[in-house]
Write a protein that holds these residues in place. Structure first.
Motif, PDB file in Angstrom:
ATOM      1  N   ARG A   1      -1.965 -25.742 -31.371  1.00  0.00           N
ATOM      2  CA  ARG A   1      -3.120 -26.499 -31.135  1.00  0.00           C
ATOM      3  C   ARG A   1      -3.175 -27.464 -32.130  1.00  0.00           C
ATOM      4  O   ARG A   1      -2.934 -27.324 -33.398  1.00  0.00           O
ATOM      5  CB  ARG A   1      -4.386 -25.701 -31.322  1.00  0.00           C
ATOM      6  CG  ARG A   1      -5.577 -26.427 -31.142  1.00  0.00           C
ATOM      7  CD  ARG A   1      -6.945 -25.913 -31.105  1.00  0.00           C
ATOM      8  NE  ARG A   1      -6.860 -25.020 -30.004  1.00  0.00           N
ATOM      9  CZ  ARG A   1      -7.214 -23.854 -30.123  1.00  0.00           C
ATOM     10  NH1 ARG A   1      -7.709 -22.924 -30.956  1.00  0.00           N
ATOM     11  NH2 ARG A   1      -7.208 -23.034 -28.732  1.00  0.00           N
ATOM     12  N   PHE A   2      -3.183 -28.954 -31.927  1.00  0.00           N
ATOM     13  CA  PHE A   2      -3.523 -29.940 -32.893  1.00  0.00           C
ATOM     14  C   PHE A   2      -4.942 -30.282 -32.769  1.00  0.00           C
ATOM     15  O   PHE A   2      -5.472 -30.716 -31.808  1.00  0.00           O
ATOM     16  CB  PHE A   2      -2.477 -31.022 -32.392  1.00  0.00           C
ATOM     17  CG  PHE A   2      -1.207 -30.845 -32.231  1.00  0.00           C
ATOM     18  CD1 PHE A   2      -0.367 -31.275 -33.421  1.00  0.00           C
ATOM     19  CD2 PHE A   2      -0.474 -30.542 -31.008  1.00  0.00           C
ATOM     20  CE1 PHE A   2       0.906 -30.986 -33.101  1.00  0.00           C
ATOM     21  CE2 PHE A   2       0.946 -30.575 -31.065  1.00  0.00           C
ATOM     22  CZ  PHE A   2       1.528 -30.827 -32.308  1.00  0.00           C
ATOM     23  N   ASN A   3      -5.454 -29.796 -33.793  1.00  0.00           N
ATOM     24  CA  ASN A   3      -6.850 -30.085 -34.217  1.00  0.00           C
ATOM     25  C   ASN A   3      -6.801 -31.629 -35.052  1.00  0.00           C
ATOM     26  O   ASN A   3      -6.676 -31.415 -36.171  1.00  0.00           O
ATOM     27  CB  ASN A   3      -7.624 -29.238 -35.089  1.00  0.00           C
ATOM     28  CG  ASN A   3      -7.653 -27.972 -34.314  1.00  0.00           C
ATOM     29  OD1 ASN A   3      -8.196 -27.965 -33.367  1.00  0.00           O
ATOM     30  ND2 ASN A   3      -7.227 -26.863 -35.012  1.00  0.00           N
TER      31      ASN A   3
ATOM     32  N   ILE B   1      -5.837 -30.706 -28.937  1.00  0.00           N
ATOM     33  CA  ILE B   1      -4.688 -30.587 -27.760  1.00  0.00           C
ATOM     34  C   ILE B   1      -3.975 -29.283 -28.164  1.00  0.00           C
ATOM     35  O   ILE B   1      -3.649 -29.218 -29.112  1.00  0.00           O
ATOM     36  CB  ILE B   1      -3.855 -31.823 -27.796  1.00  0.00           C
ATOM     37  CG1 ILE B   1      -4.696 -33.199 -27.652  1.00  0.00           C
ATOM     38  CG2 ILE B   1      -2.736 -31.693 -26.861  1.00  0.00           C
ATOM     39  CD1 ILE B   1      -3.709 -34.479 -27.939  1.00  0.00           C
ATOM     40  N   THR B   2      -4.171 -28.709 -27.079  1.00  0.00           N
ATOM     41  CA  THR B   2      -3.557 -27.212 -27.136  1.00  0.00           C
ATOM     42  C   THR B   2      -2.265 -27.134 -25.925  1.00  0.00           C
ATOM     43  O   THR B   2      -2.355 -27.509 -24.943  1.00  0.00           O
ATOM     44  CB  THR B   2      -4.410 -26.102 -26.923  1.00  0.00           C
ATOM     45  OG1 THR B   2      -5.662 -26.082 -27.796  1.00  0.00           O
ATOM     46  CG2 THR B   2      -3.879 -24.777 -27.093  1.00  0.00           C
ATOM     47  N   ILE B   3      -1.265 -27.016 -26.491  1.00  0.00           N
ATOM     48  CA  ILE B   3       0.201 -26.696 -25.650  1.00  0.00           C
ATOM     49  C   ILE B   3       0.414 -25.205 -25.650  1.00  0.00           C
ATOM     50  O   ILE B   3       0.598 -24.568 -26.579  1.00  0.00           O
ATOM     51  CB  ILE B   3       1.364 -27.467 -26.061  1.00  0.00           C
ATOM     52  CG1 ILE B   3       0.911 -29.059 -26.241  1.00  0.00           C
ATOM     53  CG2 ILE B   3       2.480 -26.947 -25.376  1.00  0.00           C
ATOM     54  CD1 ILE B   3       1.842 -29.584 -27.083  1.00  0.00           C
TER      55      ILE B   3
ATOM     56  N   VAL C   1       4.139 -24.309 -18.646  1.00  0.00           N
ATOM     57  CA  VAL C   1       3.318 -24.858 -19.789  1.00  0.00           C
ATOM     58  C   VAL C   1       1.976 -25.605 -19.353  1.00  0.00           C
ATOM     59  O   VAL C   1       2.235 -26.381 -18.421  1.00  0.00           O
ATOM     60  CB  VAL C   1       4.375 -25.749 -20.611  1.00  0.00           C
ATOM     61  CG1 VAL C   1       3.690 -26.474 -21.886  1.00  0.00           C
ATOM     62  CG2 VAL C   1       5.598 -25.169 -20.870  1.00  0.00           C
ATOM     63  N   GLN C   2       1.221 -25.320 -20.271  1.00  0.00           N
ATOM     64  CA  GLN C   2      -0.387 -25.908 -19.724  1.00  0.00           C
ATOM     65  C   GLN C   2      -0.657 -26.807 -21.092  1.00  0.00           C
ATOM     66  O   GLN C   2      -0.392 -26.164 -22.238  1.00  0.00           O
ATOM     67  CB  GLN C   2      -1.333 -24.897 -19.791  1.00  0.00           C
ATOM     68  CG  GLN C   2      -1.386 -24.021 -18.167  1.00  0.00           C
ATOM     69  CD  GLN C   2      -2.452 -23.129 -18.044  1.00  0.00           C
ATOM     70  OE1 GLN C   2      -3.344 -22.818 -18.948  1.00  0.00           O
ATOM     71  NE2 GLN C   2      -2.317 -22.459 -16.963  1.00  0.00           N
TER      72      GLN C   2
ATOM     73  N   GLU D   1      -1.803 -23.695 -35.716  1.00  0.00           N
ATOM     74  CA  GLU D   1      -2.481 -24.541 -35.645  1.00  0.00           C
ATOM     75  C   GLU D   1      -2.241 -25.888 -36.731  1.00  0.00           C
ATOM     76  O   GLU D   1      -1.727 -25.502 -37.631  1.00  0.00           O
ATOM     77  CB  GLU D   1      -3.946 -24.123 -35.856  1.00  0.00           C
ATOM     78  CG  GLU D   1      -4.562 -23.394 -34.923  1.00  0.00           C
ATOM     79  CD  GLU D   1      -6.135 -22.862 -35.233  1.00  0.00           C
ATOM     80  OE1 GLU D   1      -7.106 -23.813 -34.919  1.00  0.00           O
ATOM     81  OE2 GLU D   1      -6.172 -22.019 -35.653  1.00  0.00           O
ATOM     82  N   VAL D   2      -2.322 -27.073 -36.201  1.00  0.00           N
ATOM     83  CA  VAL D   2      -2.189 -27.974 -37.044  1.00  0.00           C
ATOM     84  C   VAL D   2      -3.196 -28.874 -36.972  1.00  0.00           C
ATOM     85  O   VAL D   2      -3.612 -29.636 -36.183  1.00  0.00           O
ATOM     86  CB  VAL D   2      -0.709 -29.133 -36.362  1.00  0.00           C
ATOM     87  CG1 VAL D   2      -0.388 -30.170 -37.345  1.00  0.00           C
ATOM     88  CG2 VAL D   2       0.239 -28.111 -36.001  1.00  0.00           C
TER      89      VAL D   2
END
Length: 142
Positions: A40-42, A50-52, A59-60, A73-74
């Motif tokens: 997750r890019f916070n 944005i969560t990959i 892949v969602q 988490e970033v």
């Protein structure tokens, strides 16, 4: 002034970017699947997430708050993510300048290399199509 005026603008650009990556190379997410990674890019400025989720195929990519607990988490500003995707800021330098807040097994992020390579090739055109600058602003901690 931040590159993205709103979370909606950021999400629109990243939806386009990920769709183009999938179109140009459907195998681009394979390294993420092999690593069974959910990242997750916070972002801040604007606030967005944005969560990959590549723990299983397909892949969602999730935009906004998600109940899913990510592997990594970033935390970063949207401008920092923008500069990383332009290739004007290297990950090592961003970490050294405390522009990223990483949580989780950071070594798993190496699986992002292929995806970032594809993104760096396509991202400038996505920005141009959305009337956004294809330059990296001066970054500060935030």
């Amino acid at each position: 002034m931040p590159i993205y005026a709103s979370d909606a603008q950021l999400y629109r650009c990243f939806e386009t970017l990920f769709s183009q990556i999938e179109e140009h190379d459907p195998q681009a997410a394979n390294a993420l699947l092999k690593a069974s990674l959910a990242i997750r890019f916070n972002c801040t400025k604007p606030a967005a997430a944005i969560t990959i989720d590549a723990r299983r195929a397909p892949v969602q990519v999730l935009y906004g708050p998600a109940a899913l607990k990510p592997t990594v988490e970033v935390g970063l500003t949207a401008d920092t993510l923008h500069c990383l995707l332009l290739g004007e800021l290297r990950l090592r330098k961003a970490i050294g300048r405390n522009l990223l807040d990483l949580k989780g097994p950071v070594w798993k992020t190496m699986a992002l290399a292929d995806l970032f390579h594809h993104a760096q090739n396509l991202y400038p055109a996505v920005l141009q199509d959305n009337g956004l600058p294809v330059t990296c602003p001066e970054l500060g901690r935030g």
